[in-house]
Design an enzyme around this catalytic site. Structure first.
Site, PDB file in Angstrom:
ATOM      1  N   ARG A  83       0.832  -1.210   0.000  1.00  0.00           N
ATOM      2  CA  ARG A  83       0.000   0.000   0.000  1.00  0.00           C
ATOM      3  C   ARG A  83       0.860   1.251   0.000  1.00  0.00           C
ATOM      4  O   ARG A  83       1.893   1.308   0.636  1.00  0.00           O
ATOM      5  CB  ARG A  83      -0.854   0.052   1.267  1.00  0.00           C
ATOM      6  CG  ARG A  83      -2.074  -0.776   1.219  1.00  0.00           C
ATOM      7  CD  ARG A  83      -2.662  -0.899   2.599  1.00  0.00           C
ATOM      8  NE  ARG A  83      -3.596   0.153   2.908  1.00  0.00           N
ATOM      9  CZ  ARG A  83      -4.160   0.315   4.102  1.00  0.00           C
ATOM     10  NH1 ARG A  83      -3.843  -0.482   5.087  1.00  0.00           N
ATOM     11  NH2 ARG A  83      -5.021   1.264   4.313  1.00  0.00           N
ATOM     12  N   HIS A 176      -9.604  -8.355   7.151  1.00  0.00           N
ATOM     13  CA  HIS A 176      -8.442  -7.524   7.492  1.00  0.00           C
ATOM     14  C   HIS A 176      -8.579  -6.218   6.720  1.00  0.00           C
ATOM     15  O   HIS A 176      -7.880  -5.937   5.783  1.00  0.00           O
ATOM     16  CB  HIS A 176      -7.158  -8.256   7.075  1.00  0.00           C
ATOM     17  CG  HIS A 176      -5.903  -7.531   7.446  1.00  0.00           C
ATOM     18  ND1 HIS A 176      -5.629  -7.108   8.719  1.00  0.00           N
ATOM     19  CD2 HIS A 176      -4.823  -7.169   6.699  1.00  0.00           C
ATOM     20  CE1 HIS A 176      -4.429  -6.522   8.736  1.00  0.00           C
ATOM     21  NE2 HIS A 176      -3.933  -6.550   7.525  1.00  0.00           N
TER      22      HIS A 176
END
Length: 320
Positions: A83, A176
């Protein structure tokens, strides 16, 4: 007796940290795999050169060919794009799904008996796809999420109460992602549930709610601070705990993304739930009672994961 063999698919920040921790704990010999030439070889050599100082024996191999993972006892998958600030875990879907297809084929061919731990995000959808692409039995393929999310929750609680992290147990269920479900009722300090600690005046409900939200945002908080990457120390430590429970048949009760077959009213999906991890992989899924609010939050989290799995099928119809 030969040493265990641990294959790490992806030799980035998490992969390198995994390799170091596996050595320090003497879990076995380590193969670092990556598509980038030189990276797994360089990291492997660097860690191996630390072994005389730290006093551990492990052989390190760096490789760019899946053949090197042949016969691995444990495979930990971190391959994919991490990310970046402003990205959600879900933005990574299209890129990392293609990676899972290649990784799944490599595992199927060379390490079909392995216990596979997936760390690649968006976690719940990626581990679901990886299990399908690899064809491995579902109890041998899990996702690392709950151990990390629970560790973050435990750390924040230990800071709030000024007690040892070892005396804090915490429970995080669901996907998650931003809809994960940290369960205060099942989280304790020295056996005392959090709602009781609020009544005892140790903290306020408002502070507890903020800690729960910070747990949900735990990954994004680190991405925002690092700016050029995402968390790697805590995710690696979490996956190593799972691998160790499998390799040593410890039967630890750990929250992992496991395939559900009707538990919690969910079928053929990977969602974070408490499990027992031993030599047979996921040996038991623990189904706890949820109250109305907790069930609603859990169902919302499951719906979010289901949406990601549908999106995966849109990209790779073979997953259906």
């Amino acid at each position: 007796m030969a040493r265990n063999k641990i294959a790490l698919i992806g030799s980035g920040m998490i992969g390198g940290t995994l390799a170091h921790l596996a050595g320090l704990k003497e879990l076995g010999d380590v193969v670092l795999f990556d598509i980038a030439e030189g990276i797994p070889q360089g990291k492997g050599l660097d860690i191996a050169e630390s072994s005389p100082v730290d006093g551990f024996d492990a052989k390190y191999t760096g490789a760019n060919d899946y053949a090197a993972i042949e016969g691995a006892d444990v495979v930990i998958v971190t391959a994919g794009v991490p990310r970046k600030p402003g990205m959600s875990r879900d933005d990574l879907l299209g890129i990392n799904l293609k990676v899972m297809e290649q990784v799944g084929a490599g595992i199927k061919k060379y390490a079909p008996e392995a216990f596979v731990i997936c760390i690649t995000n968006p976690l719940d959808a990626m581990v679901w796809a990886l299990q399908k692409f690899s064809g491995l039995p579902a109890h041998k393929v899990v996702g690392m999420a709950g151990v990390l999310d629970s560790a973050r929750f435990r750390y924040f609680l230990s800071e709030e109460f000024n007690v040892s992290v070892e005396d804090v147990t915490a429970f995080v269920l669901g996907g998650h992602g931003d809809s994960m479900v940290p369960l205060a009722r099942y989280s304790t300090v020295a056996g005392i549930p959090l709602p009781d600690l609020v009544k005892m005046g140790w903290t306020s409900q408002d502070k507890l709610d903020k800690i729960i939200q910070r747990t949900r945002d735990g990954g994004a908080e680190i991405v925002g601070l690092l700016k050029t990457g995402s968390a790697f120390y805590a995710p690696a430590a979490s996956a190593i705990q799972m691998a160790e429970s499998y390799l040593k048949d410890k039967k630890r009760v750990l929250p992992v993304a496991a395939q559900l077959t009707g538990q919690y009213g969910v079928k053929d999906m990977y969602v974070g739930v408490p499990t027992v991890i031993g030599a047979n992989g996921v040996e038991r899924i623990i189904e706890i009672d949820l109250d109305k609010n907790e069930k609603a939050e859990f169902d919302k989290s499951v719906a979010s994961v289901a949406g990601l799995c549908e999106a995966c099928i849109g990209i790779a119809p073979s997953l259906k």
